[in-house]
Design an enzyme around this catalytic site. Sequence first.
Site, PDB file in Angstrom:
ATOM      1  N   PHE A  79       0.606  -1.094   0.039  1.00 25.24           N
ATOM      2  CA  PHE A  79       0.003   0.064   0.152  1.00 25.24           C
ATOM      3  C   PHE A  79       0.882   1.266   0.081  1.00 25.24           C
ATOM      4  O   PHE A  79       0.197   2.498  -0.301  1.00 25.24           O
ATOM      5  CB  PHE A  79      -1.126   0.012   1.166  1.00 25.24           C
ATOM      6  CG  PHE A  79      -0.484   0.590   2.409  1.00 25.24           C
ATOM      7  CD1 PHE A  79       0.423   0.097   3.335  1.00 25.24           C
ATOM      8  CD2 PHE A  79      -0.939   2.068   2.713  1.00 25.24           C
ATOM      9  CE1 PHE A  79       0.736   0.753   4.477  1.00 25.24           C
ATOM     10  CE2 PHE A  79      -0.590   2.946   3.845  1.00 25.24           C
ATOM     11  CZ  PHE A  79       0.274   2.177   4.785  1.00 25.24           C
ATOM     12  N   LYS A  80       1.993   1.149   0.305  1.00 28.64           N
ATOM     13  CA  LYS A  80       3.022   2.332   0.338  1.00 28.64           C
ATOM     14  C   LYS A  80       3.006   2.878  -1.066  1.00 28.64           C
ATOM     15  O   LYS A  80       3.256   4.220  -1.111  1.00 28.64           O
ATOM     16  CB  LYS A  80       4.351   2.058   0.886  1.00 28.64           C
ATOM     17  CG  LYS A  80       4.364   1.192   2.095  1.00 28.64           C
ATOM     18  CD  LYS A  80       4.339   2.114   3.357  1.00 28.64           C
ATOM     19  CE  LYS A  80       4.743   1.652   4.617  1.00 28.64           C
ATOM     20  NZ  LYS A  80       4.111   0.323   4.867  1.00 28.64           N
ATOM     21  N   ASP A  81       2.728   2.428  -2.175  1.00 33.05           N
ATOM     22  CA  ASP A  81       2.466   2.927  -3.605  1.00 33.05           C
ATOM     23  C   ASP A  81       1.822   3.814  -3.553  1.00 33.05           C
ATOM     24  O   ASP A  81       1.815   4.843  -4.472  1.00 33.05           O
ATOM     25  CB  ASP A  81       2.380   1.726  -4.322  1.00 33.05           C
ATOM     26  CG  ASP A  81       3.437   0.760  -4.641  1.00 33.05           C
ATOM     27  OD1 ASP A  81       4.726   1.095  -4.545  1.00 33.05           O
ATOM     28  OD2 ASP A  81       3.303  -0.449  -4.943  1.00 33.05           O
ATOM     29  N   LEU A  98       3.647   6.711  -2.446  1.00 34.45           N
ATOM     30  CA  LEU A  98       4.881   6.950  -2.884  1.00 34.45           C
ATOM     31  C   LEU A  98       4.995   7.189  -4.351  1.00 34.45           C
ATOM     32  O   LEU A  98       5.997   7.460  -4.873  1.00 34.45           O
ATOM     33  CB  LEU A  98       5.881   6.186  -2.053  1.00 34.45           C
ATOM     34  CG  LEU A  98       6.483   6.284  -0.749  1.00 34.45           C
ATOM     35  CD1 LEU A  98       6.965   4.917  -0.061  1.00 34.45           C
ATOM     36  CD2 LEU A  98       7.337   7.623  -0.822  1.00 34.45           C
ATOM     37  N   THR A 110       8.014   0.218   2.854  1.00 38.79           N
ATOM     38  CA  THR A 110       8.358   1.553   2.261  1.00 38.79           C
ATOM     39  C   THR A 110       9.506   1.635   1.538  1.00 38.79           C
ATOM     40  O   THR A 110       9.401   2.436   0.574  1.00 38.79           O
ATOM     41  CB  THR A 110       8.493   2.449   3.774  1.00 38.79           C
ATOM     42  OG1 THR A 110       7.476   2.381   4.731  1.00 38.79           O
ATOM     43  CG2 THR A 110       8.793   3.896   3.561  1.00 38.79           C
TER      44      THR A 110
END
Length: 496
Positions: A114-116, A119, A149
């Site tokens: 989910f960091k995408d 980011l 991350t």
Amino acid sequence: MNYYSTRDQKKEFPVSAAQAIKQGLANDGGLFVPECLPTLTKEFLSELCADDYATRAAKMMKLFLADYTYEELLSDCQAAYALESFRGGAAPLCAVGNADLYSLELWHGPTAAFKDMALQIMPRLLSRALKKTGEDRTALILVATSGDTGKAALEGYRDIDQTKMIVFYPVDGVSRVQKLQMATQQGENVRVLAIRGNFDDAQTGVKRIFGDSVVADRLNEGGYLLSSANSINWGRLLPQIVYYVSAWCDLTNGGKLGEGETFNVCVPTGNFGNIFAAYLARRMGLPIGKLICASNKNHVLTDFLRTGTYDRNRAFHLTMSPSMDILISSNLERLLYFTAGPAVTADCMAQLNEKGCYTVTPEVKAEIDRVFVGYYADEDETTTAISKVWNDNGYLSDTHTAVALSCADKYRADAADTAPMVVASTASPYKFANNVYRAVSGKEPTDDLAALDELSAMTGTEIPYPLAGLAERTVRFTDVIDASGMTASVYETLGL
Ligand SMILES: *Cc1c(COP(=O)(O)O)cnc(C)c1O
């Protein structure tokens, strides 16, 4: 709209959105927060219902980023959330069985976590921020990561103009797949270093570098300024508010939520960034009932929510949900700010720094209790959740999502609350294929990498494109250093 530090008691030091994003952390060590929260009106929300994800994101972010134009944001969001990188859609909402339980799948991007969601857009915001603030130095982005991350930041920043990135990760604190993903990263402006220690050692090291004026001077002379991509950066947090609003739109469009009805949100939590974004959406008027904060065996947050005491003095456990193996949840500072104000926040953070714990007043605890409820799932419960949801509903979840599924179940049983439940699904099951395979098959995978193929063969689901063919890629980064050597390695990387 200006931004202030969570510890700025007299609101003395306002900065623009571009400055907050460029700087990452405030000068006094606090985190940037917007001076006020815009209200999500009925009209605005129903307009969003008709929009695609990129447009929803641009409209939401425009509410907070006064110094960016809507056109800039729309073009950046369209590039960030394009179908070629988010091949399964940006944040699709997927029903799990028939019990009004939904999985908000945030992992269809280029690193399968989910960091995408943040980011892919954040480097574009930073790149514009450098221009908007007349900056000619290169932004040096230091990242401490518990796994996901790091890869997402590397992928987001690689070969972005006027930026360099160094990622630090705990050498034994990430999965083999995560390690391979980072070690094989492309891009001329990036470096990856393993730290002997755990995630908190890495994060503390990065924070120390950020707080060190000697380092800042030396970097400045070399033409660099420090910036962060960790979830303490407002540019990371803001894009995360969007998908909760988007989930509401999708529930409404699907006829699952009537006029005035609320839904609950359960988030597998580590640094408290993702769930705090949901809290902001709620404060802006999104009809969220309860926020269920789901933790693993490192349940410092569950204990805090139940007792009002945050105490990091405890054993640290490595679990099968490593992105939640955290004892200092940095974004909790923002919740303290919004519930207790800057003076209390500064005091609690000083105590956390000095003795590793603090206790909030009964009034503050009551305020937090109105919204949050904490649960945790141990390793066995996580395994059981994966196999149960697969067997009962044919839904395959990763280990982090499974923690949340287990906690959502416990909450529903305890509270007899039948409102629709949205669980934030934070990683593809293939990112943690070994443990997911064990849970659904009861068998040992041949090894961590073979587990991807074995999981696919057993479940008939597809390996997502970012994880396919990982073993064939060239390993570029193999260095392991002591946490005490982090500053030196920064100088060395930059040739200073
Ligand atoms: C980062 C991460 C989390 C925790 O999110 P926070 O914003 O740090 O609370 C949960 N699951 C996965 C897969 C992650 O990568």
